[in-house]
Design a protein around this motif. Structure first.
Motif, PDB file in Angstrom:
ATOM      1  N   ILE A 230      -1.994   1.188  -4.121  1.00 42.45           N
ATOM      2  CA  ILE A 230      -2.367   0.044  -4.968  1.00 42.45           C
ATOM      3  C   ILE A 230      -3.680   0.334  -5.685  1.00 42.45           C
ATOM      4  O   ILE A 230      -3.829   0.078  -6.887  1.00 42.45           O
ATOM      5  CB  ILE A 230      -2.483  -1.243  -4.125  1.00 42.45           C
ATOM      6  N   SER A 231      -4.638   0.898  -4.959  1.00 44.41           N
ATOM      7  CA  SER A 231      -5.960   1.165  -5.536  1.00 44.41           C
ATOM      8  C   SER A 231      -5.941   2.283  -6.568  1.00 44.41           C
ATOM      9  O   SER A 231      -6.911   2.467  -7.309  1.00 44.41           O
ATOM     10  CB  SER A 231      -6.956   1.521  -4.427  1.00 44.41           C
ATOM     11  N   MET A 232      -4.817   3.022  -6.646  1.00 45.49           N
ATOM     12  CA  MET A 232      -4.696   4.152  -7.578  1.00 45.49           C
ATOM     13  C   MET A 232      -3.887   3.814  -8.825  1.00 45.49           C
ATOM     14  O   MET A 232      -3.682   4.682  -9.678  1.00 45.49           O
ATOM     15  CB  MET A 232      -4.023   5.336  -6.873  1.00 45.49           C
ATOM     16  N   ILE A 233      -3.419   2.594  -8.933  1.00 48.54           N
ATOM     17  CA  ILE A 233      -2.531   2.249 -10.044  1.00 48.54           C
ATOM     18  C   ILE A 233      -3.304   1.982 -11.331  1.00 48.54           C
ATOM     19  O   ILE A 233      -4.294   1.253 -11.335  1.00 48.54           O
ATOM     20  CB  ILE A 233      -1.677   1.015  -9.685  1.00 48.54           C
ATOM     21  N   ASP A 234      -2.845   2.592 -12.417  1.00 55.25           N
ATOM     22  CA  ASP A 234      -3.236   2.174 -13.760  1.00 55.25           C
ATOM     23  C   ASP A 234      -2.182   1.164 -14.192  1.00 55.25           C
ATOM     24  O   ASP A 234      -1.089   1.537 -14.655  1.00 55.25           O
ATOM     25  CB  ASP A 234      -3.250   3.370 -14.723  1.00 55.25           C
ATOM     26  N   LEU A 235      -2.463  -0.115 -14.004  1.00 60.37           N
ATOM     27  CA  LEU A 235      -1.508  -1.172 -14.300  1.00 60.37           C
ATOM     28  C   LEU A 235      -1.355  -1.258 -15.814  1.00 60.37           C
ATOM     29  O   LEU A 235      -2.340  -1.490 -16.526  1.00 60.37           O
ATOM     30  CB  LEU A 235      -1.989  -2.492 -13.710  1.00 60.37           C
ATOM     31  N   THR A 236      -0.138  -1.076 -16.278  1.00 58.86           N
ATOM     32  CA  THR A 236       0.069  -0.720 -17.677  1.00 58.86           C
ATOM     33  C   THR A 236       0.992  -1.684 -18.407  1.00 58.86           C
ATOM     34  O   THR A 236       2.028  -2.093 -17.882  1.00 58.86           O
ATOM     35  CB  THR A 236       0.679   0.702 -17.743  1.00 58.86           C
TER      36      THR A 236
ATOM     37  N   ASP B 204      -3.575 -13.097  -0.341  1.00 57.40           N
ATOM     38  CA  ASP B 204      -4.245 -12.185   0.587  1.00 57.40           C
ATOM     39  C   ASP B 204      -5.418 -11.515  -0.116  1.00 57.40           C
ATOM     40  O   ASP B 204      -5.249 -10.500  -0.803  1.00 57.40           O
ATOM     41  CB  ASP B 204      -3.262 -11.130   1.103  1.00 57.40           C
ATOM     42  N   PRO B 205      -6.620 -12.048   0.039  1.00 57.87           N
ATOM     43  CA  PRO B 205      -7.790 -11.477  -0.634  1.00 57.87           C
ATOM     44  C   PRO B 205      -8.146 -10.072  -0.151  1.00 57.87           C
ATOM     45  O   PRO B 205      -8.957  -9.388  -0.771  1.00 57.87           O
ATOM     46  CB  PRO B 205      -8.915 -12.469  -0.307  1.00 57.87           C
ATOM     47  N   GLY B 206      -7.522  -9.624   0.954  1.00 57.53           N
ATOM     48  CA  GLY B 206      -7.780  -8.272   1.445  1.00 57.53           C
ATOM     49  C   GLY B 206      -7.014  -7.199   0.697  1.00 57.53           C
ATOM     50  O   GLY B 206      -7.239  -6.005   0.917  1.00 57.53           O
ATOM     51  N   THR B 207      -6.131  -7.624  -0.198  1.00 62.10           N
ATOM     52  CA  THR B 207      -5.374  -6.649  -0.986  1.00 62.10           C
ATOM     53  C   THR B 207      -6.304  -5.953  -1.974  1.00 62.10           C
ATOM     54  O   THR B 207      -7.035  -6.617  -2.708  1.00 62.10           O
ATOM     55  CB  THR B 207      -4.243  -7.347  -1.772  1.00 62.10           C
ATOM     56  N   PRO B 208      -6.309  -4.631  -2.023  1.00 64.25           N
ATOM     57  CA  PRO B 208      -7.211  -3.936  -2.955  1.00 64.25           C
ATOM     58  C   PRO B 208      -6.830  -4.195  -4.412  1.00 64.25           C
ATOM     59  O   PRO B 208      -5.665  -4.484  -4.715  1.00 64.25           O
ATOM     60  CB  PRO B 208      -7.030  -2.459  -2.596  1.00 64.25           C
ATOM     61  N   HIS B 209      -7.819  -4.108  -5.288  1.00 60.03           N
ATOM     62  CA  HIS B 209      -7.524  -4.207  -6.714  1.00 60.03           C
ATOM     63  C   HIS B 209      -7.033  -2.862  -7.235  1.00 60.03           C
ATOM     64  O   HIS B 209      -7.169  -1.832  -6.574  1.00 60.03           O
ATOM     65  CB  HIS B 209      -8.746  -4.696  -7.494  1.00 60.03           C
ATOM     66  N   VAL B 210      -6.461  -2.874  -8.425  1.00 59.04           N
ATOM     67  CA  VAL B 210      -5.951  -1.642  -9.020  1.00 59.04           C
ATOM     68  C   VAL B 210      -7.110  -0.828  -9.597  1.00 59.04           C
ATOM     69  O   VAL B 210      -8.242  -1.300  -9.679  1.00 59.04           O
ATOM     70  CB  VAL B 210      -4.903  -1.943 -10.111  1.00 59.04           C
ATOM     71  N   ALA B 211      -6.787   0.396 -10.010  1.00 58.19           N
ATOM     72  CA  ALA B 211      -7.828   1.275 -10.550  1.00 58.19           C
ATOM     73  C   ALA B 211      -8.179   0.928 -11.988  1.00 58.19           C
ATOM     74  O   ALA B 211      -9.350   0.959 -12.381  1.00 58.19           O
ATOM     75  CB  ALA B 211      -7.374   2.731 -10.479  1.00 58.19           C
ATOM     76  N   ALA B 212      -7.160   0.622 -12.795  1.00 55.18           N
ATOM     77  CA  ALA B 212      -7.406   0.400 -14.224  1.00 55.18           C
ATOM     78  C   ALA B 212      -6.309  -0.463 -14.818  1.00 55.18           C
ATOM     79  O   ALA B 212      -5.208  -0.565 -14.282  1.00 55.18           O
ATOM     80  CB  ALA B 212      -7.471   1.734 -14.973  1.00 55.18           C
ATOM     81  N   ILE B 213      -6.632  -1.079 -15.931  1.00 55.58           N
ATOM     82  CA  ILE B 213      -5.666  -1.755 -16.786  1.00 55.58           C
ATOM     83  C   ILE B 213      -5.509  -0.887 -18.029  1.00 55.58           C
ATOM     84  O   ILE B 213      -6.503  -0.568 -18.698  1.00 55.58           O
ATOM     85  CB  ILE B 213      -6.141  -3.163 -17.198  1.00 55.58           C
TER      86      ILE B 213
ATOM     87  N   THR C 217      -1.104  19.391  -0.589  1.00 57.80           N
ATOM     88  CA  THR C 217      -1.446  20.410  -1.580  1.00 57.80           C
ATOM     89  C   THR C 217      -2.941  20.510  -1.833  1.00 57.80           C
ATOM     90  O   THR C 217      -3.490  21.608  -1.988  1.00 57.80           O
ATOM     91  CB  THR C 217      -0.725  20.118  -2.915  1.00 57.80           C
ATOM     92  N   LEU C 218      -3.615  19.350  -1.865  1.00 59.16           N
ATOM     93  CA  LEU C 218      -5.017  19.316  -2.256  1.00 59.16           C
ATOM     94  C   LEU C 218      -5.957  18.809  -1.173  1.00 59.16           C
ATOM     95  O   LEU C 218      -7.166  19.046  -1.246  1.00 59.16           O
ATOM     96  CB  LEU C 218      -5.184  18.433  -3.497  1.00 59.16           C
ATOM     97  N   GLY C 219      -5.436  18.054  -0.214  1.00 61.13           N
ATOM     98  CA  GLY C 219      -6.279  17.523   0.844  1.00 61.13           C
ATOM     99  C   GLY C 219      -6.994  16.248   0.445  1.00 61.13           C
ATOM    100  O   GLY C 219      -6.739  15.649  -0.598  1.00 61.13           O
ATOM    101  N   ASP C 220      -7.928  15.845   1.296  1.00 62.64           N
ATOM    102  CA  ASP C 220      -8.618  14.556   1.120  1.00 62.64           C
ATOM    103  C   ASP C 220      -9.435  14.470  -0.159  1.00 62.64           C
ATOM    104  O   ASP C 220      -9.713  13.368  -0.643  1.00 62.64           O
ATOM    105  CB  ASP C 220      -9.553  14.297   2.309  1.00 62.64           C
ATOM    106  N   ASP C 221      -9.840  15.610  -0.701  1.00 63.04           N
ATOM    107  CA  ASP C 221     -10.708  15.587  -1.880  1.00 63.04           C
ATOM    108  C   ASP C 221     -10.094  14.840  -3.058  1.00 63.04           C
ATOM    109  O   ASP C 221     -10.809  14.302  -3.909  1.00 63.04           O
ATOM    110  CB  ASP C 221     -11.051  17.014  -2.324  1.00 63.04           C
ATOM    111  N   TRP C 222      -8.775  14.830  -3.142  1.00 60.59           N
ATOM    112  CA  TRP C 222      -8.104  14.180  -4.268  1.00 60.59           C
ATOM    113  C   TRP C 222      -7.500  12.828  -3.889  1.00 60.59           C
ATOM    114  O   TRP C 222      -6.925  12.172  -4.738  1.00 60.59           O
ATOM    115  CB  TRP C 222      -7.013  15.090  -4.827  1.00 60.59           C
ATOM    116  N   LEU C 223      -7.618  12.416  -2.643  1.00 61.46           N
ATOM    117  CA  LEU C 223      -6.985  11.172  -2.196  1.00 61.46           C
ATOM    118  C   LEU C 223      -7.888   9.971  -2.453  1.00 61.46           C
ATOM    119  O   LEU C 223      -8.312   9.264  -1.545  1.00 61.46           O
ATOM    120  CB  LEU C 223      -6.605  11.261  -0.715  1.00 61.46           C
ATOM    121  N   SER C 224      -8.187   9.742  -3.720  1.00 58.43           N
ATOM    122  CA  SER C 224      -8.974   8.581  -4.125  1.00 58.43           C
ATOM    123  C   SER C 224      -8.638   8.266  -5.576  1.00 58.43           C
ATOM    124  O   SER C 224      -8.164   9.145  -6.312  1.00 58.43           O
ATOM    125  CB  SER C 224     -10.468   8.857  -3.979  1.00 58.43           C
ATOM    126  N   PRO C 225      -8.881   7.022  -6.006  1.00 61.99           N
ATOM    127  CA  PRO C 225      -8.609   6.671  -7.409  1.00 61.99           C
ATOM    128  C   PRO C 225      -9.423   7.484  -8.405  1.00 61.99           C
ATOM    129  O   PRO C 225      -9.060   7.555  -9.584  1.00 61.99           O
ATOM    130  CB  PRO C 225      -8.985   5.185  -7.473  1.00 61.99           C
TER     131      PRO C 225
END
Length: 332
Positions: free
Chosen positions: A69-75, A100-109, A289-297
């Protein structure tokens, strides 16, 4: 423009200088790109399929859903887009599940350039959500370079934090690699604001039109050498968009690029990723393939519109034990 932004910032390691000769001429760039190892299509597809069979435990699934969810570019990229639709999308991006206010926001619109100001205003300050805009005559890109640069500059001036540009596939497929390289560099320059900060640049290949895995590998290196902050599979407007195999190939390219020059580049698969199951498969692929370094928005995104709803339904199921169905999430 008379000058272009350097392909990478001043903190790029000295090893990058070793690739300076690669882009010194069209012939040198061609030699380099065609000197990259050929892609074993059978092996690539088999590995992508194998990674897609990995199972994860419930606790890991809950983490993966929130991460996705936190990685989505909502388009929304339709001719029928209205300011009201964009404002509604921004509200959904900020609070994907109002219950549920604990739901993360998206990365971008992500919107067309003429809707950037609307999205910027709707999100306000401090939302933590970027405004992304397609540019360069998305999705076909069939206009002159000055028009592409004006398109980009307008989006940045309106408040875009990120620009998703399309390459000239005709030039690339004709072997005019330096032309594509210089166009990416020029668009990167157009991403620079008056205060000398810059919007991040995502470079869209349209993998379905590049035809071969070798072309996707070459295009990945070409875009990264030109200074792309992200490489992106597709526009979502053609028959073949993101696939596990073509995304895996791009993940391997950014891994090899960082090993070669010490510069990290993000990856964005877009088009056709609609379910939580699909998204989790991609996250497994990134991790393996890449590990934790790429596992973020900051380094991995999903270009999607309908994916968010399925993630929310699966999230609710994990939380309540019941599958609520599509009537319990907002319709985009």
């Amino acid at each position: 423009m008379s000058s272009v932004v350097p392909a990478f910032g001043p903190d790029a390691p000295a090893r990058l200088a070793g690739l300076a000769d690669v882009t010194a001429s069209d012939a040198a760039l061609r030699r380099f790109l065609h000197g990259l190892p050929g892609v074993d299509a059978v092996g690539l597809e088999a590995r992508a399929a194998g990674l897609g069979t990995r199972s994860i435990k419930t606790t890991a699934k809950a983490y993966a859903i929130d991460l996705a969810i936190s990685m989505i570019d909502l388009t929304t990229l339709e001719g029928s887009d209205t300011p009201g639709k964009v404002r509604a999308l921004c509200a959904k991006g900020r609070r994907p599940d109002p219950t549920d206010p604990g739901t993360p926001h998206v990365a971008a619109i992500c919107v067309y350039p003429d809707m950037v100001a609307v999205a910027r205003e709707a999100l306000g300050e401090g939302s933590g959500i970027s405004v992304a805009s397609v540019a360069t005559a998305f999705p076909a890109g069939r206009v002159a370079l000055p028009v592409k640069l004006a398109d980009t500059a307008d989006a940045v001036a309106a408040g875009a934090d990120e620009i998703d540009m399309v390459i000239d596939r005709g030039a690339f497929l004709s072997g005019r690699y330096m032309e594509v390289f210089e166009e990416i560099r020029a668009v990167k320059q157009a991403c620079v604001r008056k205060d000398e900060t810059a919007a991040h640049l995502k470079v869209i290949f349209e993998n379905g039109e590049l035809s071969t895995y070798d072309n996707i590998r070459r295009c990945s290196w070409l875009a990264m050498l030109a200074g792309a902050d992200f490489i992106k599979t597709s526009t979502g407007k053609v028959a073949v968009n993101a696939t596990p195999a073509n995304t895996l190939l791009m993940l391997e390219a950014v891994r090899d690029f960082r090993e070669a020059v010490g510069v990290q580049v993000g990856v964005k698969p877009a088009g056709g990723i609609r379910t939580s199951k699909d998204a989790i498969k991609y996250l497994v692929m990134v991790n393996e393939t890449l590990g934790d370094d790429w596992l973020s928005p900051e380094w991995f995104r999903f270009g999607a519109s309908s994916l968010l709803n399925d993630l929310l339904m699966q999230r609710q199921k994990l939380s309540t034990g019941r599958y609520s169905g599509p009537d319990y999430v907002t319709v985009d």
